[in-house]
Design a protein around this motif. Sequence first.
Motif, PDB file in Angstrom:
ATOM      1  N   LYS A   1       0.835  -1.214   0.000  1.00 52.85           N
ATOM      2  CA  LYS A   1       0.000   0.000   0.000  1.00 52.85           C
ATOM      3  C   LYS A   1       0.865   1.258   0.000  1.00 52.85           C
ATOM      4  O   LYS A   1       0.545   2.247  -0.664  1.00 52.85           O
ATOM      5  N   ARG A   2       1.955   1.216   0.720  1.00 49.44           N
ATOM      6  CA  ARG A   2       2.864   2.358   0.756  1.00 49.44           C
ATOM      7  C   ARG A   2       3.497   2.591  -0.628  1.00 49.44           C
ATOM      8  O   ARG A   2       3.594   3.718  -1.098  1.00 49.44           O
TER       9      ARG A   2
ATOM     10  N   GLU B   1      -0.142   7.361  -6.608  1.00 47.00           N
ATOM     11  CA  GLU B   1      -0.915   8.506  -6.149  1.00 47.00           C
ATOM     12  C   GLU B   1      -0.012   9.719  -5.881  1.00 47.00           C
ATOM     13  O   GLU B   1      -0.126  10.355  -4.850  1.00 47.00           O
ATOM     14  N   LYS B   2       0.832  10.049  -6.792  1.00 46.02           N
ATOM     15  CA  LYS B   2       1.717  11.217  -6.617  1.00 46.02           C
ATOM     16  C   LYS B   2       0.953  12.497  -6.677  1.00 46.02           C
ATOM     17  O   LYS B   2       0.135  12.795  -7.428  1.00 46.02           O
TER      18      LYS B   2
ATOM     19  N   TYR C   1       2.138   1.800  -3.422  1.00 43.63           N
ATOM     20  CA  TYR C   1       1.069   2.315  -4.300  1.00 43.63           C
ATOM     21  C   TYR C   1       0.890   3.804  -4.076  1.00 43.63           C
ATOM     22  O   TYR C   1       0.759   4.569  -5.030  1.00 43.63           O
ATOM     23  N   LYS C   2       0.907   4.244  -2.822  1.00 45.95           N
ATOM     24  CA  LYS C   2       0.753   5.671  -2.523  1.00 45.95           C
ATOM     25  C   LYS C   2       1.912   6.479  -3.084  1.00 45.95           C
ATOM     26  O   LYS C   2       1.730   7.572  -3.637  1.00 45.95           O
TER      27      LYS C   2
END
Length: 143
Positions: A134-135, A142-143, A137-138
Motif C-alpha cells: 500500500k505504501r 498517487e503522486k 502504491y501511494k
Amino acid sequence: MERKKLDVDIVLDILKETLAANPTSSFTASLLHQYQERGGLSKKQLEGLHHKASKVSAISTGKLATLEAIILKKPMKHKSPLPQPTPLFTKDETAGKLITEILNKYPQHKRVVFFKAKYDNNEPFYVTETEELKRFYKLLIEK
C-alpha cells in the motif's frame, strides 16, 4: 435388547419357522445362533430375515407385520455427505489490483515483482507486506 414379555418372541418364532422350512439355509442358521447368543439382530439382519421369511408360506402375515414394525422401529444409520472442500487460502483481490497497477507503470520494480510471484503462488501476505504494498502504491501511483 430388553423384552417386555418373555413368552412371546416373534423374531425367534420367525427364525425357527424359516429354518424349519429351509433347514439347509446357513444364513438363517447363523441368524438364529446370533439371536440366541446376543439377544438381538441388527436392522440389516432383520431386513434379510424378513426377505427370507416372506418366501415361506407357513409364517402368518401377522408375524411378518410385527417383524416389519420391529424393523421400522430400529434407528436408521446413515452417513452425512462430505462438506464441500474450501480453499486453504483466499487471494486478497485488493492486493492483486495494487500489484497489477504498480507493475503496469513500473514493470521492473523488484519488490513488487516478488509480491506478484508470491500472489501467483497463492502464498499468504503478512501484514507488513500488505502495508508495504500500500505504501508503494501511494508513493508511485498517487503522486
